[in-house]
Design an enzyme around this catalytic site. Structure first.
Site, PDB file in Angstrom:
ATOM      1  N   THR A 284      28.152  13.007  39.263  1.00  0.00           N
ATOM      2  CA  THR A 284      28.652  13.434  40.613  1.00  0.00           C
ATOM      3  C   THR A 284      29.091  14.470  40.715  1.00  0.00           C
ATOM      4  O   THR A 284      28.624  15.904  39.467  1.00  0.00           O
ATOM      5  CB  THR A 284      30.278  12.398  40.065  1.00  0.00           C
ATOM      6  N   ASP A 285      29.686  15.104  41.887  1.00  0.00           N
ATOM      7  CA  ASP A 285      29.615  16.305  42.578  1.00  0.00           C
ATOM      8  C   ASP A 285      31.432  16.615  42.073  1.00  0.00           C
ATOM      9  O   ASP A 285      31.722  16.261  41.387  1.00  0.00           O
ATOM     10  CB  ASP A 285      29.664  16.489  43.686  1.00  0.00           C
ATOM     11  N   TYR A 286      31.821  18.027  41.929  1.00  0.00           N
ATOM     12  CA  TYR A 286      32.795  18.499  41.410  1.00  0.00           C
ATOM     13  C   TYR A 286      33.922  17.195  41.691  1.00  0.00           C
ATOM     14  O   TYR A 286      34.499  17.686  42.433  1.00  0.00           O
ATOM     15  CB  TYR A 286      33.191  20.152  41.682  1.00  0.00           C
ATOM     16  N   ALA A 287      34.071  17.503  40.030  1.00  0.00           N
ATOM     17  CA  ALA A 287      35.731  15.921  40.253  1.00  0.00           C
ATOM     18  C   ALA A 287      35.850  15.425  41.652  1.00  0.00           C
ATOM     19  O   ALA A 287      36.427  14.466  42.042  1.00  0.00           O
ATOM     20  CB  ALA A 287      37.008  16.956  40.680  1.00  0.00           C
ATOM     21  N   SER A 288      34.273  14.547  42.157  1.00  0.00           N
ATOM     22  CA  SER A 288      34.373  13.545  43.042  1.00  0.00           C
ATOM     23  C   SER A 288      34.926  12.329  42.810  1.00  0.00           C
ATOM     24  O   SER A 288      35.844  11.334  43.622  1.00  0.00           O
ATOM     25  CB  SER A 288      33.320  13.060  43.582  1.00  0.00           C
TER      26      SER A 288
END
Length: 765
Positions: A284-288
């Site tokens: 995932t991207d940051y905390a998505s």
């Protein structure tokens, strides 16, 4: 000879199959020993603090989680000693000794910084871009990194979006070529082995998918489009990266077809894995996963299970997988097979990196001195930087039609260097330089001082970046440009300018005026700089504008009033010397735009490969037409078209010829044209091939790039340039992603930019 080649290919295939079997057997045995908690730990990724020190790492929160088997990887930690401290914990303190994967945002270089990716695309130099990625991998691995969050291959046609700076522009064909080059450069040759070499990194393709189409050009915003447009305009670069063998993909923040990209089964499984045969893992991207709740998709537990089942394998920073999947397994929302599949993909990536053979293979402290920021690496960056500069205008001072263009400059000329970016070293490298060392980089002022003798360089900052101090602080993102007294600075600049023969203005955006979370509602030059430029124009001296930008900017006033304009983007650690090389003519500018530059913000989104309308306005129309598709105030044409760029010589194109006027659907023809250097200097030209289907079952763009060749011609030299055209150049993809080639007439166009081509017609039978 053919038999030997076939035998070599057969042996290579057999070796790969054997290694694949070995990898699967190894992972099977390892997973057979793992607890549920350890499997979930492999799916967990967090940033590591710079406070990590040898000997004390185990006492940190990150160190404790590694020892407990609750982390599969870390990111954005720089330095062999710090990384070794954490890898020691993983190997020696955790129950099974599974090594960490170590990532970093290495976007356009490590300590040797290359131009920002948008600038790199303007070189149209695919081998040089691949070499940039190779050098980046060499430097990153010398400092302990084995996984990079690059390439960013999002197509973008809206210059308001700040992250356009990180991509390859607006065209899917060129974007695909660039995406493949990045992957090859980062990962190196794996033709005879599943495993990467110790000086190669695992690529992570982002942001999958469609992030560059965020509404209103605003970061983290929604995306909605037809699948026809996805397959034909936005998805090709991702597909090219997957086919090049990229080891990982990163999901994006936006929604696709009403579902979050991080939990979109169609996107992550049906397209990426089933259609494109991608075999790596998805992070995932940051905390998505955490952000999915804000979109209205439920709580962290439900969103984590949705993401896993859709095809996401590793959770960056949300702690959703490690914190909730055990409960979801208990209530039947996910299965052990779902968890095992994700865990296997992460472990296979570590096997391909050779970490199970040697967890410390990327931690050779001796490599830093010989592989990072070397003379050779810097030379490569300097050379490539010059290839990215796009000369937009090179007029004759005073507006006369006679005489020589302003550039290149005579080194015996007295130059006034003016602007807030003229003596800055922190911003010229550009956005997303996580590991950079700006104290080692030369400013433009320093580079010009080395080239000019007898105190021929005069300097003044001249103005602030913007009048609004709060806006300037927000845009700088820590890369500060000194605030000055506006009236005094302007007076100093005007006084200096009057003493000079030529004025060189280093103006535009600062590095983080573009990039993540740097969307803009205006595209003109910041107010303080424009006002100073207007005052300098009134003096009547010749002016060269070095336009710093991470996006297409509106230069309509500048085009009318300034003698010469060169877009220098953000050219990396060697920007100062590269700019000097081009200003004084040691190197001729050869960049060509990979984005369309508008006349006004209201034209955005603007791009060359658009569909037509039922009431189009003829190209070059200079008047408003009622009941037609145009604006009241501004004509439709861009200020500078896609593919455009000048140099210090001129080129002439002959008429275009085809080897045959007809082509069978499974056949091919050759299109050729003679390009002549008609100037007095050697130069590089980017010869571009475009096609247009005159009638089709679906609406087709007015033209599409389908090939290009970057050539070098000596003064007076001419060369025949030939392109092979087959179904790959003429087909489109339907809504299911299947290729379609229809019979009929096709316009074949070749030229130096998308608005200036020679054309002929091809019939496909």
């Amino acid at each position: 000879m053919k038999i030997n080649i076939l035998m070599m290919c057969l042996m290579a295939c057999q070796m790969l199959q054997a290694q694949t079997t070995e990898m699967r057997q190894f992972v099977d045995q390892l997973m057979g020993k793992m607890t549920l908690e350890e499997k979930l730990g492999q799916l967990n990724l967090v940033p590591a603090s710079d406070e990590i020190v040898t000997g004390g790492a185990v006492d940190t929160q990150v160190g404790q989680r590694i020892a407990n088997g609750q982390l599969g990887g870390i990111f954005n930690l720089k330095g062999v000693d710090k990384i070794r401290a954490l890898q020691d914990i993983a190997v020696k303190k955790s129950r099974l000794g599974i090594p960490l994967i170590v990532g970093m945002d290495v976007i356009h270089g490590y300590e040797t910084i290359f131009p920002i990716p948008l600038a790199l695309s303007c070189s149209w130099d695919i081998p040089a871009i691949e070499n940039m990625a190779r050098i980046s991998a060499l430097e990153a691995t010398a400092d302990g990194i084995n996984w990079v969050y690059s390439p960013m291959v999002d197509i973008c046609v809206d210059a308001r979006w700040g992250r356009i700076a990180e991509g390859g522009g607006e065209d899917p064909y060129l974007g695909s070529e660039i995406a493949s080059a990045y992957v090859r450069g980062y990962q190196g040759s794996t033709a005879n082995s599943q495993q990467l070499k110790a000086n190669s990194v695992l690529a992570c393709v982002k942001h999958y998918a469609l992030y560059g189409a965020a509404e209103a050009g605003r970061d983290y915003n929604t995306v909605d489009m037809s699948r026809l447009r996805m397959y034909n305009q936005y998805l090709p670069p991702y597909k090219a990266a997957a086919e090049a063998g990229a080891g990982s993909f990163m999901s994006s923040f936006n929604i696709v077809d009403g579902q979050h990209a991080t939990a979109n089964h169609w996107l992550l499984t049906e397209v990426l894995r089933d259609q494109w045969k991608f075999g790596g893992f998805v992070v995932t991207d940051y905390a998505s996963i955490n952000e999915m709740s804000v979109w209205g998709f439920g709580d962290l537990k439900s969103n984590s299970s949705k993401a896993l089942k859709a095809g996401t394998d590793m959770d960056m920073c949300a702690n959703g997988f490690v914190g909730t999947l055990a409960a979801s397994l208990q209530d039947g929302t996910v299965t052990m097979a779902d968890i095992d599949q994700a865990c296997r993909r992460v472990l296979e990536a570590k096997w391909k990196l050779g970490l199970f053979d040697n967890p410390y293979r990327y931690l050779d402290a001796k490599r830093r001195a010989k592989d990072i920021y070397t003379t050779a690496n810097r030379a490569a960056s300097r050379q490539l930087a010059a290839e990215t500069f796009v000369l937009l205008k090179n007029g004759v001072p005073g507006g006369s039609s006679a005489g020589k263009p302003l550039l290149p400059l005579n080194p015996n000329t007295t130059i006034a260097l003016i602007g807030p970016l003229a003596n800055d070293r922190a911003n010229i490298a550009g956005t997303w330089c996580v590991a950079y060392t700006p104290e080692r980089y030369a400013t433009i002022k320093e580079a010009l001082e080395r080239r000019l003798s007898n105190s021929r360089l005069l300097y003044a900052q001249g103005c602030n970046l913007t009048h609004d101090a709060d806006l300037q602080q927000a845009a700088e993102f820590g890369k500060s440009i000194p605030r000055v007294d506006a009236a005094k600075a302007k007076a100093e600049a005007l006084a200096v300018a009057k003493k000079a023969d030529v004025i060189v203005c280093a103006m535009g955006e600062c590095a983080d005026f573009s990039g993540e979370s740097s969307s803009r509602a205006t595209l003109e030059m910041p107010d303080a700089q424009r006002e100073l430029l207007e005052e300098l124009v009134k003096i009547g001296k010749p002016i060269v504008l070095l336009n710093f930008s991470g996006r297409p900017t509106v230069l309509t006033w500048e085009q009318e009033h300034v003698d010469a304009i060169m877009n220098v983007w953000f050219a990396g650690s060697e920007a100062g010397d590269a700019i000097a090389d081009v200003l004084f003519g040691d190197v001729a500018p050869s960049g060509r735009l990979t984005v369309t530059m508008p006349k006004a913000l209201g034209q955005v989104p603007i791009y060359y490969n658009h569909l037509n309308t039922g009431r189009p306005v003829e190209k070059g129309a200079d008047k408003y037409r009622k009941y037609a598709s145009n604006y009241l105030e501004v004509r439709n044409d861009p200020l500078y078209p896609f593919g455009y760029g000048l140099t210090y010589t001129t080129f002439r194109y002959s008429d275009l010829s085809l080897s045959s006027a007809t082509m069978a659907a499974d056949g091919s023809v050759e299109a050729s044209i003679v390009v002549s250097n008609t100037g007095q200097r050697d130069g590089d030209e980017v010869v571009q091939l475009y096609v247009h289907q005159q009638a089709a079952s679906i609406a087709r763009p007015v033209k599409e790039l389908r090939g290009f060749q970057r050539i070098h011609l000596k003064a007076g030299e001419q060369r025949r340039v030939t392109f092979c055209i087959d179904r790959d150049q003429l087909q489109y993809l339907n809504a299911q992603g299947e290729p379609v080639l229809e019979s009929g007439l096709f316009d074949i166009m070749i030229g130096g930019n998308s608005d200036d081509t020679k054309s002929t017609t091809l019939r496909v039978q």
